[in-house]
Design a protein around this motif. Structure first.
Motif, PDB file in Angstrom:
ATOM      1  N   UNK A   1       0.829  -1.206   0.000  1.00 50.86           N
ATOM      2  CA  UNK A   1       0.000   0.000   0.000  1.00 50.86           C
ATOM      3  C   UNK A   1       0.863   1.255   0.000  1.00 50.86           C
ATOM      4  N   UNK A   2       0.399   2.253  -0.719  1.00 47.13           N
ATOM      5  CA  UNK A   2       1.090   3.538  -0.806  1.00 47.13           C
ATOM      6  C   UNK A   2       0.735   4.396   0.403  1.00 47.13           C
ATOM      7  N   UNK A   3       1.437   4.146   1.505  1.00 49.06           N
ATOM      8  CA  UNK A   3       1.208   4.905   2.734  1.00 49.06           C
ATOM      9  C   UNK A   3       2.435   5.746   3.058  1.00 49.06           C
ATOM     10  N   UNK A   4       2.265   6.797   3.871  1.00 44.96           N
ATOM     11  CA  UNK A   4       3.431   7.573   4.311  1.00 44.96           C
ATOM     12  C   UNK A   4       4.476   6.717   5.016  1.00 44.96           C
ATOM     13  N   UNK A   5       4.013   5.714   5.773  1.00 42.28           N
ATOM     14  CA  UNK A   5       4.942   4.850   6.499  1.00 42.28           C
ATOM     15  C   UNK A   5       5.809   4.041   5.547  1.00 42.28           C
ATOM     16  N   UNK A   6       5.229   3.519   4.484  1.00 39.99           N
ATOM     17  CA  UNK A   6       5.998   2.749   3.506  1.00 39.99           C
ATOM     18  C   UNK A   6       6.989   3.660   2.788  1.00 39.99           C
ATOM     19  N   UNK A   7       6.547   4.853   2.413  1.00 39.96           N
ATOM     20  CA  UNK A   7       7.429   5.797   1.721  1.00 39.96           C
ATOM     21  C   UNK A   7       8.627   6.173   2.582  1.00 39.96           C
ATOM     22  N   UNK A   8       8.404   6.308   3.891  1.00 41.33           N
ATOM     23  CA  UNK A   8       9.467   6.727   4.801  1.00 41.33           C
ATOM     24  C   UNK A   8      10.395   5.589   5.181  1.00 41.33           C
ATOM     25  N   UNK A   9       9.826   4.432   5.518  1.00 44.07           N
ATOM     26  CA  UNK A   9      10.630   3.336   6.055  1.00 44.07           C
ATOM     27  C   UNK A   9      11.172   2.403   4.986  1.00 44.07           C
ATOM     28  N   UNK A  10      10.550   2.390   3.803  1.00 45.03           N
ATOM     29  CA  UNK A  10      10.998   1.501   2.720  1.00 45.03           C
ATOM     30  C   UNK A  10      11.057   2.294   1.413  1.00 45.03           C
ATOM     31  N   UNK A  11      11.882   3.335   1.344  1.00 44.11           N
ATOM     32  CA  UNK A  11      11.874   4.238   0.186  1.00 44.11           C
ATOM     33  C   UNK A  11      12.226   3.555  -1.131  1.00 44.11           C
ATOM     34  N   UNK A  12      13.167   2.616  -1.113  1.00 49.73           N
ATOM     35  CA  UNK A  12      13.541   1.934  -2.356  1.00 49.73           C
ATOM     36  C   UNK A  12      12.384   1.091  -2.884  1.00 49.73           C
TER      37      UNK A  12
END
Length: 337
Positions: free
Chosen positions: A233-244
């Motif tokens: 899912x495209x969440x802020x948490x994924x963008x921050x913690x798993x950027x690659x």
């Protein structure tokens, strides 16, 4: 074996965990399942100020439910609350500020909530974190474990009596398909051995949540327990913690509403509560908790050891002198059995 697990998991994910995977699965959804009113029912959602948590809170509020948002940051929580009230027209939305990594404060919040409110119909354990460097909390717990596992454990255990008093009580825990690459490690619950990999620690915590759900279901037949995987899912948490990973997947990631769909279905749909308690769900369907030939099953002894260690950790933390935690205890420390 880890290479095999990771490869099978990723190939499975490309087919099932992406936006396209959701769209294929959604063709079989019954649209009437979420055509419901939940006026008079109360829902507690942790991590409700963004991502899947906020999308779930919004869906509940739009159907008339009372929403208790449990969040860490007050400013973000109040902003999210205003958005939910504005879009849903439902003013029965409340903010509670709690950091799920602070074990004693989670327990104190849950005890206070139990005294203040006469019922709670649904608890949704959504809050989580991925910390990439080993970091300890004031209670002496590794922070990922403290938030993802112990926070959900303490909150749920403490609220079980209140849930049992309520009509059609349910507990839903937002896990991850990443747990499929992990076997429960009862000899290293807090990832003290070997190289510290935040992503794998998170996956181990998510395996712990699945085992917890299965054990809660066995011990509490009056409550319906479920655990689910929201997909990628495209969440802020994924963008921050798993950027690659976030960059690589791009538009193939699900929207937050798609990621929240099964949570909402498990929380609201009448048919969902008639399924067997303790199952792992993906796109509204129960799915296996282990990959084929992955050797991730745990023995009964390992599961008992895991539960015993959680109970001991909780009792040790909650029985410490109150001055060690910068605040008074609200009542005697519980026995988690």
């Amino acid at each position: 074996m880890s290479m095999y697990r990771n490869t099978v998991w990723f190939l499975n994910g490309i087919h099932h965990y992406t936006r396209k995977g959701y769209e294929v699965a959604a063709k079989d959804f019954d649209p009437q399942h979420l055509n419901v009113s939940v006026v008079g029912r109360s829902f507690m959602i942790t991590g409700a100020n963004s991502g899947i948590g906020k999308a779930t809170a919004m869906a509940v509020a739009k159907r008339g439910g009372t929403v208790h948002m449990v969040c860490r940051n007050r400013d973000r929580a109040e902003e999210a609350r205003e958005d939910i009230i504005y879009e849903s027209g439902n003013t029965e939305v409340y903010v509670h500020i709690v950091d799920l990594s602070e074990t004693r404060k989670v327990w104190e919040f849950a005890k206070d909530f139990e005294m203040q409110y006469s019922s709670l119909n649904v608890l949704i354990n959504n809050a989580g974190c991925i910390v990439h460097k080993r970091e300890m909390t004031a209670d002496g717990l590794e922070k990922n474990f403290a938030t993802n596992t112990m926070g959900a454990y303490i909150l749920t255990q403490t609220l079980i009596p209140l849930l049992q008093k309520s009509r059609d009580p349910r507990v839903i825990t937002v896990s991850s398909g990443g747990m499929l690459v992990q076997k429960l490690r009862v000899d290293d619950l807090q990832s003290e051995k070997g190289y510290f990999d935040g992503i794998m620690v998170y996956a181990q915590n998510k395996r712990q949540q699945v085992v917890l759900t299965q054990q809660w279901a066995k011990a509490n037949p009056l409550i319906h327990f479920s655990v689910m995987h929201p997909g990628w899912v495209n969440t802020p948490a994924v963008a921050t913690s798993m950027p690659q990973f976030h960059h690589m997947m791009g538009e193939r990631l699900r929207s937050v509403e798609q990621g929240a769909d099964t949570v909402v279905w498990l929380a609201l749909c009448r048919a969902a509560s008639r399924s067997r308690s303790g199952q792992f769900f993906e796109d509204r369907c129960p799915v296996p908790t282990h990959l084929p030939l992955a050797w991730t099953h745990s023995s009964l002894q390992d599961v008992e050891s895991f539960m015993s260690q959680l109970e001991t950790l909780a009792e040790d933390i909650l029985s410490q002198p109150e001055e060690e935690h910068n605040g008074p205890m609200t009542s005697a420390a519980p026995q988690f059995v």
